[in-house]
Write a protein that holds these residues in place. Sequence first.
Motif, short mmCIF file in Angstrom:
data_model
loop_
_atom_site.label_atom_id
_atom_site.label_comp_id
_atom_site.label_asym_id
_atom_site.label_seq_id
_atom_site.Cartn_x
_atom_site.Cartn_y
_atom_site.Cartn_z
N LEU A 182 -46.28 99.42 -5.42
CA LEU A 182 -44.99 98.93 -5.96
C LEU A 182 -45.05 99.56 -7.20
CD1 LEU A 182 -44.17 95.49 -4.39
CD2 LEU A 182 -43.21 98.06 -3.84
N ARG A 183 -45.81 99.43 -8.19
CA ARG A 183 -45.92 99.65 -9.69
C ARG A 183 -45.78 101.39 -9.72
NH1 ARG A 183 -47.41 97.51 -14.94
NH2 ARG A 183 -46.99 99.56 -16.43
N PHE A 184 -46.67 102.07 -8.88
CA PHE A 184 -46.49 103.45 -8.70
C PHE A 184 -45.10 104.05 -7.97
CE2 PHE A 184 -51.28 103.38 -8.53
CZ PHE A 184 -51.53 104.41 -9.56
N VAL A 185 -44.48 103.09 -7.10
CA VAL A 185 -43.26 103.82 -6.61
C VAL A 185 -42.26 103.49 -7.33
CG1 VAL A 185 -41.75 103.42 -4.63
CG2 VAL A 185 -44.04 103.42 -4.13
N TYR A 186 -42.15 102.27 -8.00
CA TYR A 186 -41.18 101.98 -8.93
C TYR A 186 -41.27 101.89 -10.37
CZ TYR A 186 -39.04 100.25 -4.65
OH TYR A 186 -38.66 99.98 -3.21
N GLY A 187 -42.49 102.03 -10.74
CA GLY A 187 -42.59 102.18 -12.10
C GLY A 187 -42.55 100.74 -12.89
N ALA A 188 -42.38 100.72 -14.29
CA ALA A 188 -42.20 99.75 -14.97
C ALA A 188 -41.05 99.98 -15.82
CB ALA A 188 -43.54 99.35 -15.69
N PRO A 189 -40.39 98.90 -16.34
CA PRO A 189 -39.05 98.88 -17.05
C PRO A 189 -39.83 99.47 -18.37
CG PRO A 189 -39.14 96.79 -16.12
CD PRO A 189 -40.25 97.54 -15.82
N MET A 216 -35.29 104.71 -14.68
CA MET A 216 -35.86 103.56 -15.05
C MET A 216 -35.22 102.41 -15.01
SD MET A 216 -39.28 102.98 -14.97
CE MET A 216 -39.82 104.58 -15.12
N TYR A 217 -35.59 101.33 -14.37
CA TYR A 217 -34.67 100.06 -14.34
C TYR A 217 -34.94 99.32 -15.87
CZ TYR A 217 -34.22 101.64 -9.52
OH TYR A 217 -33.93 102.25 -8.24
N PRO A 218 -34.27 98.45 -15.99
CA PRO A 218 -34.27 97.46 -17.19
C PRO A 218 -35.28 96.46 -16.82
CG PRO A 218 -32.08 97.25 -16.26
CD PRO A 218 -32.54 98.41 -15.54
N THR A 219 -35.42 95.92 -15.33
CA THR A 219 -36.11 94.86 -15.19
C THR A 219 -36.93 95.22 -13.94
OG1 THR A 219 -36.13 92.61 -14.64
CG2 THR A 219 -34.17 93.93 -13.71
N TYR A 220 -37.72 94.55 -13.48
CA TYR A 220 -38.84 94.60 -12.43
C TYR A 220 -37.93 94.28 -11.17
CZ TYR A 220 -42.95 95.37 -15.17
OH TYR A 220 -44.10 95.87 -16.16
N GLY A 221 -38.28 94.81 -10.09
CA GLY A 221 -37.60 94.54 -8.70
C GLY A 221 -38.01 93.16 -8.31
N SER A 222 -37.19 92.67 -7.30
CA SER A 222 -37.50 91.16 -7.08
C SER A 222 -38.96 91.05 -6.40
CB SER A 222 -36.51 90.77 -6.12
OG SER A 222 -36.42 91.67 -5.02
N SER A 223 -39.34 92.03 -5.48
CA SER A 223 -40.62 92.22 -4.84
C SER A 223 -41.91 92.10 -5.83
CB SER A 223 -40.91 93.29 -3.98
OG SER A 223 -40.50 94.47 -4.39
N GLN A 224 -41.74 92.93 -6.95
CA GLN A 224 -42.62 93.08 -8.03
C GLN A 224 -42.61 91.66 -8.62
OE1 GLN A 224 -40.81 96.75 -9.74
NE2 GLN A 224 -42.96 97.36 -9.72
N LYS A 225 -41.52 90.98 -9.11
CA LYS A 225 -41.63 89.73 -9.61
C LYS A 225 -42.29 88.60 -8.68
CE LYS A 225 -37.30 90.63 -12.04
NZ LYS A 225 -35.85 90.52 -12.32
N ALA A 226 -41.94 88.63 -7.66
CA ALA A 226 -42.57 87.79 -6.53
C ALA A 226 -43.97 87.72 -6.61
CB ALA A 226 -41.77 87.82 -5.29
N ILE A 227 -44.37 89.04 -6.34
CA ILE A 227 -45.87 89.33 -6.25
C ILE A 227 -46.70 88.82 -7.71
CG2 ILE A 227 -47.81 91.13 -6.25
CD1 ILE A 227 -45.56 92.28 -4.01
N HIS A 228 -46.03 88.92 -8.87
CA HIS A 228 -46.33 88.86 -10.14
C HIS A 228 -46.76 87.17 -10.23
CE1 HIS A 228 -46.30 87.49 -14.32
NE2 HIS A 228 -46.66 88.49 -14.62
N TRP A 229 -45.66 86.31 -9.82
CA TRP A 229 -45.80 85.19 -9.88
C TRP A 229 -46.92 84.46 -8.92
CZ3 TRP A 229 -45.05 83.51 -14.52
CH2 TRP A 229 -43.98 84.45 -15.38
N VAL A 230 -46.92 85.13 -7.64
CA VAL A 230 -47.63 84.70 -6.82
C VAL A 230 -49.26 84.78 -7.18
CG1 VAL A 230 -48.54 84.95 -4.21
CG2 VAL A 230 -46.07 84.50 -4.75
N VAL A 231 -49.28 86.26 -7.62
CA VAL A 231 -50.79 86.48 -8.08
C VAL A 231 -51.20 85.51 -9.30
CG1 VAL A 231 -52.10 87.85 -9.40
CG2 VAL A 231 -50.59 88.69 -7.33
N PHE A 232 -50.10 85.15 -10.34
CA PHE A 232 -50.47 84.35 -11.25
C PHE A 232 -51.08 82.81 -10.67
CE2 PHE A 232 -48.77 80.57 -13.49
CZ PHE A 232 -49.68 80.61 -14.74
N LEU A 233 -50.24 82.34 -9.81
CA LEU A 233 -50.58 81.12 -9.02
C LEU A 233 -52.07 80.99 -8.24
CD1 LEU A 233 -47.20 79.91 -7.88
CD2 LEU A 233 -48.45 79.20 -9.84
#
Length: 179
Positions: A64-71, A1-18
């Motif tokens: 992506l959440r299924f593939v990479y999971g969450a920190p 498990m990674y300590p942070t989300y991947g860049s694609s997950q982060k980008a999608i998170h903020w675009v979805v927010f907007l």
Amino acid sequence: MYPTYGSSQKAIHWVVFLLVIGLYGLTYAEDLFPRGDPNRDLVWWFHISFGLLLFALVILRVGLRFVYGAPELPSEMRPLERWLAKIAHLLLYALLVAIPVLGILLTWFRGDALSFFGLFTIPSPFLPDRPTAGFIKELHELCANLILALAGLHAIAALWHHFVRKDDVLKRMLPRSSR
């Protein structure tokens, strides 16, 4: 498990927010024009197009959440806090799927075709049905209001973790933090 989300997950998170904020704003922009005004139809067209984009990004985000999971959550978090975080995320994802699905059904039961920025059009598979469209519209609006409230609580929790708890919960989703 990674300590942070991947860049694609982060980008999608903020675009979805907007997109969520922008789509909510478009519903109010539609009311600036009287029925039958072409500008009102244009606002509606943008709302549908951006709603379809939101739906596609949410599906990608879930994948992506299924593939990479969450920190992992901080070990200091109590079991109740962990459970609440998981429930809140599940509800956010459920609403992010439900809202566009309801919007698609609403459009079709109004008798309109779905158009994605004019690139393609999907005709309604249903005959217009005003009572059904009215019911779906109420559900669509309820879910839209719920997601704003839940997203607000989500943001407050992230800020609380950052400024009060001083842990890395918020940093996991910030653009410049890395794996």
